[in-house]
Design a protein around this motif. Structure first.
Motif, short mmCIF file in Angstrom:
data_model
loop_
_atom_site.label_atom_id
_atom_site.label_comp_id
_atom_site.label_asym_id
_atom_site.label_seq_id
_atom_site.Cartn_x
_atom_site.Cartn_y
_atom_site.Cartn_z
N LYS A 106 1.04 -1.07 0.00
CA LYS A 106 -0.01 0.11 0.15
C LYS A 106 1.01 1.24 -0.07
CE LYS A 106 -2.62 0.83 3.67
NZ LYS A 106 -3.34 0.98 4.71
N LEU A 107 1.83 1.25 0.85
CA LEU A 107 2.96 2.33 0.79
C LEU A 107 3.74 2.65 -0.47
CD1 LEU A 107 4.47 4.69 2.46
CD2 LEU A 107 5.89 2.99 2.93
N LEU A 136 3.05 5.84 -2.75
CA LEU A 136 4.07 6.81 -3.23
C LEU A 136 4.17 6.93 -4.82
CD1 LEU A 136 7.10 5.55 -0.86
CD2 LEU A 136 5.94 7.85 -0.82
N SER A 137 3.62 5.94 -5.44
CA SER A 137 3.94 5.81 -6.84
C SER A 137 2.63 6.68 -7.53
CB SER A 137 3.62 4.77 -7.40
OG SER A 137 3.68 4.47 -8.73
N ARG A 138 1.37 6.41 -7.23
CA ARG A 138 0.29 6.72 -7.78
C ARG A 138 -0.31 8.30 -7.26
NH1 ARG A 138 1.68 3.26 -10.18
NH2 ARG A 138 0.69 1.81 -11.49
N HIS A 139 0.05 8.39 -5.86
CA HIS A 139 -0.71 9.65 -5.39
C HIS A 139 0.51 10.70 -5.26
CE1 HIS A 139 -4.17 7.52 -3.32
NE2 HIS A 139 -4.25 7.37 -4.50
N GLU A 140 1.75 10.33 -4.90
CA GLU A 140 2.87 11.29 -4.70
C GLU A 140 3.58 11.48 -6.21
OE1 GLU A 140 5.06 11.26 -1.37
OE2 GLU A 140 3.51 10.68 -0.26
N GLN A 181 14.49 2.20 0.75
CA GLN A 181 15.62 1.56 0.83
C GLN A 181 15.31 -0.12 0.35
OE1 GLN A 181 17.08 1.84 4.95
NE2 GLN A 181 18.01 3.68 4.55
N LEU A 182 14.62 -0.01 -0.77
CA LEU A 182 14.32 -1.43 -1.50
C LEU A 182 14.84 -1.54 -2.76
CD1 LEU A 182 10.39 -1.41 -0.80
CD2 LEU A 182 12.23 -2.64 0.53
N SER A 183 14.86 -2.63 -3.25
CA SER A 183 15.49 -2.80 -4.90
C SER A 183 14.24 -2.44 -5.65
CB SER A 183 15.90 -4.18 -5.02
OG SER A 183 14.57 -4.91 -5.12
N GLU A 184 14.66 -1.76 -6.64
CA GLU A 184 13.81 -1.34 -7.77
C GLU A 184 12.87 -2.53 -8.05
OE1 GLU A 184 14.71 0.98 -11.07
OE2 GLU A 184 16.49 1.65 -9.98
N ASN A 185 13.41 -3.74 -8.20
CA ASN A 185 12.53 -4.97 -8.49
C ASN A 185 11.40 -5.16 -7.60
OD1 ASN A 185 13.76 -5.73 -11.01
ND2 ASN A 185 15.29 -6.78 -10.04
N THR A 186 11.81 -5.11 -6.41
CA THR A 186 10.89 -5.06 -5.27
C THR A 186 9.81 -4.24 -5.15
OG1 THR A 186 12.53 -6.05 -3.69
CG2 THR A 186 10.34 -5.22 -2.77
N VAL A 187 9.96 -3.01 -5.49
CA VAL A 187 9.02 -1.83 -5.80
C VAL A 187 8.33 -2.38 -6.93
CG1 VAL A 187 8.64 0.46 -6.41
CG2 VAL A 187 10.53 0.01 -4.80
N LYS A 188 8.88 -2.63 -8.12
CA LYS A 188 7.93 -3.01 -9.13
C LYS A 188 7.03 -4.16 -8.98
CE LYS A 188 11.26 -1.74 -12.81
NZ LYS A 188 12.42 -2.00 -13.66
N SER A 189 7.47 -5.21 -8.21
CA SER A 189 6.66 -6.35 -7.87
C SER A 189 5.56 -5.85 -6.74
CB SER A 189 7.39 -7.59 -6.93
OG SER A 189 8.42 -7.90 -7.61
N HIS A 190 5.57 -4.99 -5.95
CA HIS A 190 4.77 -4.33 -4.99
C HIS A 190 3.70 -3.68 -6.09
CE1 HIS A 190 5.93 -5.53 -1.10
NE2 HIS A 190 7.17 -4.75 -1.13
#
Length: 195
Positions: A139-140, A144-148, A160-169
């Motif tokens: 959700k966070l 951050l992606s859609r609202h901010e 402090q995550l990998s970009e792949n983790t962010v993409k997976s979320h």
């Protein structure tokens, strides 16, 4: 009397400014068949193709005082002009056909009826509910992606995550939200398109 057949395209363009219509006749004689072939290839109708070529030549003559060729040959210019005029004719043909068939563009349909506004509100509530039901980290990332409007890289650095983790979320969030709103979306849009 000047024989324009011996002059090249650049000279003909210069001579057009004199207003001597024989220059236009020479351009017509040189390029009519090629222009007609281009127009007919696009329009598939000889009468419309002839009209297209005539329109291009008339416009050329009207612009003769301001017209000039840089590097292109007159043949290339005329082919492009015929192509563009053909697109105009195709567009006009399409609009006339749509009008004859009783087609109403979507922007002319009143989308602001009370029923539709209620449906949109319900859909917004369903989306909010789907977002709130996401796992905390997911959700966070989605917020951050859609609202901010943060990029994947910015979110990764901030959390402090990998970009792949962010993409997976983000992928999971989109899938979950779509699954939670799919039925409502179908219920909303089927009646709109079959009215």
């Amino acid at each position: 009397m000047v024989d324009y057949k011996v002059y090249d395209d650049q000279d003909l363009v210069q001579f057009m400014r004199s207003g001597d219509e024989r220059v236009l006749v020479e351009i017509y004689d040189r390029y009519w068949e090629k222009m007609l072939a281009v127009a007919f290839n696009r329009l598939g109708n000889l009468e419309e193709a002839e009209e297209c070529v005539q329109d291009v030549l008339c416009k050329l003559w009207k612009l003769r005082n301001d017209f000039s060729l840089a590097k292109d040959e007159l043949a290339y210019y005329l082919a492009r002009a015929v192509r563009n005029q053909s697109f105009n004719i195709l567009d006009r043909r399409y609009r006339e056909r749509q009008k004859a068939e009783g087609y109403t563009p979507i922007e002319m349909i009143n989308l602001h009826t009370p029923e539709r506004e209620l449906i949109v509100r319900e859909l917004a509530q369903q989306i909010d509910k789907a977002i709130h039901s996401l796992p905390a980290q997911c959700k966070l990332v989605f917020t951050l992606s859609r609202h901010e409007g943060l990029s994947t890289k910015q979110i990764a650095e901030k959390l402090q995550l990998s970009e792949n983790t962010v993409k997976s979320h983000l992928k999971k969030a989109n899938k979950d939200i779509r699954n939670n709103t799919e039925l409502l979306t179908t219920i909303i849009f089927i009646p709109i398109f079959f009215q």
